[in-house]
Design an enzyme around this catalytic site. Sequence first.
Site, PDB file in Angstrom:
ATOM      1  CE  LYS A 115      -0.442   4.299  -0.995  1.00  0.00           C
ATOM      2  NZ  LYS A 115       0.809   4.405  -1.797  1.00  0.00           N
ATOM      3  CD  GLU A 137       6.930   3.959   3.057  1.00  0.00           C
ATOM      4  OE1 GLU A 137       7.496   2.944   3.483  1.00  0.00           O
ATOM      5  OE2 GLU A 137       6.219   3.960   2.018  1.00  0.00           O
ATOM      6  CB  SER A 404      -6.239   5.622  -6.089  1.00  0.00           C
ATOM      7  OG  SER A 404      -6.232   6.987  -5.713  1.00  0.00           O
TER       8      SER A 404
END
Lengths: 422, 271
Positions: A115, A137, A404
């Site tokens: 991220k 969000e 990830s």
Amino acid sequence: MATQPATTAETIDDRRARADVRARTPYHWPDADGHFGPYGGLFVPETLMQPLTELREAYERYLGDPQFQAELDADLQDYVGRPSPIYLAARWSRELGGARIFLKREDLNHTGAHKINNTVGQALLARRMGKTRIIAETGAGQHGVASATVAARLGLECVVYMGEVDVARQEANVYRMRLLGARVVPVKSGSRTLKDALNEAMRDWVTNIDNTFYIIGTVAGPHPYPAMVRDFQSVIGREARAQMLARTGRLPDALVACVGGGSNAIGLFYPFIEDTEVAMYGIEAAGDGLETGRHAAPLNAGRPGVLHGNRTYLMEDSNGQIIETHSVSAGLDYPGVGPEHAWLKDSGRARYDAITDQEALAAFHCLTRTEGIIPALESSHALAYAAKLAPTMRREQSILVNLSGRGDKDMHTVAKHEGLIL
Amino acid sequence: MSRIAARFESLRARGRTALIPFVTAGDPNAATTVALMHAMVTAGADLIELGVPFSDPIADGPVIQRATERALANGIALSDVIAMVRAFRATDAQTPVVLMGYLNPIEVMGYAQFAAQAAAAGVDGALVVDVPPEEGHDLVGALRAQGLDLVYLLAPTSTEQRIRRIGAAASGFVYYVSVKGVTGAGHLDLVGVADRVGVIKSLIPLPVGVGFGIKDAATAAQVARLADAVIVGSAIVSQIEDLVATPERIPAVIGDFLSGLRAAMDGADRG
């Protein structure tokens, strides 16, 4: 949007790989209006049209700005810790039999997931655009943490919207965001999960457009977000492509990544799109099983519609209302999916399959025990699929899985499934 | 000429500003909505905006979000909303009705199917909040084929270029969102609104309605002086919310509220 950021640690091989991709790139999505075939676009209330135009113009300008790119590259190297390595999961591959499995170690990034690649980029853009306030969000909290992290570093105010249900099941990440100086707003409307957090963030943005930059965490939302987030995340695939070439002398035979909104998957896939000999598998959350209806797999079991600013595959009822999703992994618990995945599915370039909660949990334990790597539950969906795929392939073939994120955030969830309370 | 255009023409001839109430269809129950629509007309509404409930209303504030949730809990679908208009039309052939909502329920029904059913039921137009003209081509085509108007929003952030583009795509009227924010937001800046409405009217020929943030008779009267229509939503819907336990009282209470707005606006017209 063809220009890509490069890392300062770029090797000759990296550059060759990038030039290679660009030279053979008739793939040109999105079009000027943000469409990927029939998907994507700009479905927002009028108040947001001008701010989105300004964002698109700023993004296109800085994409070609060497100073911006140099700053981004330096941040990716020194702050995020890039390039992330690829790791041959030798013992796990031997146990499974068949193809060798390589892991792209996005779990080793600062804040523990992919991220941050995107929030670093968007935060730099926010600062260039003169915005003083960041909103985001979050579902599992990883994007919220990554946003709060970059906001802290740049001294920007940060507000994170998070569904009340997710606030309760991701307490540790809520605390991390607060430590970083962000205000976490529990969203009580609708199903009180990620989609409602996105609704609330859009409402905030409409109200505070003058000073606020909305950092969307995935390749969804209105144009230019799907393309912009893809471009920031495609550092994953660019590195991995060069690393695989350097390590094995050839491209992997298959790529596997989990898909919620789909940012880590697009980040891995995009630089390989023109390498048609490389199979691409996006793995959605089948939850309790596709047949139960309790899942989060719009590409496998949904149909096209319009939500959150773009046309894509959705989980909806027969009246067009968005329905609640289920996955053991909060980061995959979203009823839509990035529009580029919808296009890659329809065009046949990527295949989309789904993995149940139970299969993902099994893969979580398997990787932990055989390789000493605790994966995020999201990434465990990709691992579970790779574990099915590997035995069907030959020993000289290879699979590249996007690991990830790391699983530290999931300790409580996994323990609960074992009947333990931590 | 569409029923909406005819209505604005006759209002202009009489020197009267339109009063447009918004209610969410099926809130608090399906039976109340049609009676409420008639009561609003009796109280002085010139056109009715009927909200089509959607699970993810990103342009709406908390009041209309909750109304939407109540309607969805009643299982209200787009086809039910169209049926309510058909029932309303049985005794009111004059008052234009515009459906206001989000694209996905229409997308699922199909544009042509929606336009045909809505037109047959007596719907006059649609305002689809998340469809800007950039994405509206096919929808406009389907609605026009059935003689329906597509009403577009304009915002404080709309540039002159966008205002012209929207003016070319819209028909019936345009809806100026008077504040940066969601429905029911506060702090209407009347000087700013007057300025923007003036700009809009200089650029496009359609009537201009003003909404978002009109809470009471005094504000309605002030806005009536500078717009062709005053649109009131959350101020009505919050009163409906207070009466969910006694839905039979809703038509009378909302009727009284609208009569007050109407009287204040008409006073403003004369002044």
